[in-house]
Scaffold this motif. Sequence first.
Motif: not given
Length: 208
Positions: A158, A166, A100
């Motif tokens: 994030v 994201i 991520t």
Amino acid sequence: MAVIHRATLRPNKLELLAAWLPGRPWFAGPAGEPARVAAYRFDDPAGAVGIETLLVRAGDGPVHQVPLTYRDAPLAGAEDWLVGTCEHSVLGARWVYDGTGDPVYAEALAAAVLGGTGQAEEFTQVDDRLERRAPSMAIASTAAGHQAVPAIGAVTRVAGDDPVVIVTDTVELTVARRPGAAMSGVVLTGTWPGQDTPVPLACATVRR
């Protein structure tokens, strides 16, 4: 295409996750090495970064989705997303990141969700030939046809635990840590042994 080497990892992926997962606020389950449920891979167009998403379960806890990227050198500025390092008997030292926080994962996920590129075909290296390996799960996108996917560039933010969001300059991606909750936008779903009904894994929206 993902080429899987017949190799030894020390520590292996599940051992890395056993140390890393208990510190995540979204993790639910007992301490100890998790069990692998299924996995799917994406291609890095540049061929430099390995991209694999593991579905794992600890004890009788829920299934967790853990995107990982494998690199041959540290990713600058990504210390907060480092899962750990390991030694690959063929490829050498590998830095393993929570995907991520990796822009290569964001680009591949956007292509799969918005562009319907699907998962990478997997091949095992056997001596001087490649043998195709059947996938352990299936993924599909709700995208209407193959859409043009804007260039991702850098990950600018994030946020969140489960799901995790994201944010890039062009696309916002949402990844379920524990698959199953409803998602909006264009959705990537998955099925695996024991889970015959498609469940949401991630979704994407193009930023205007």
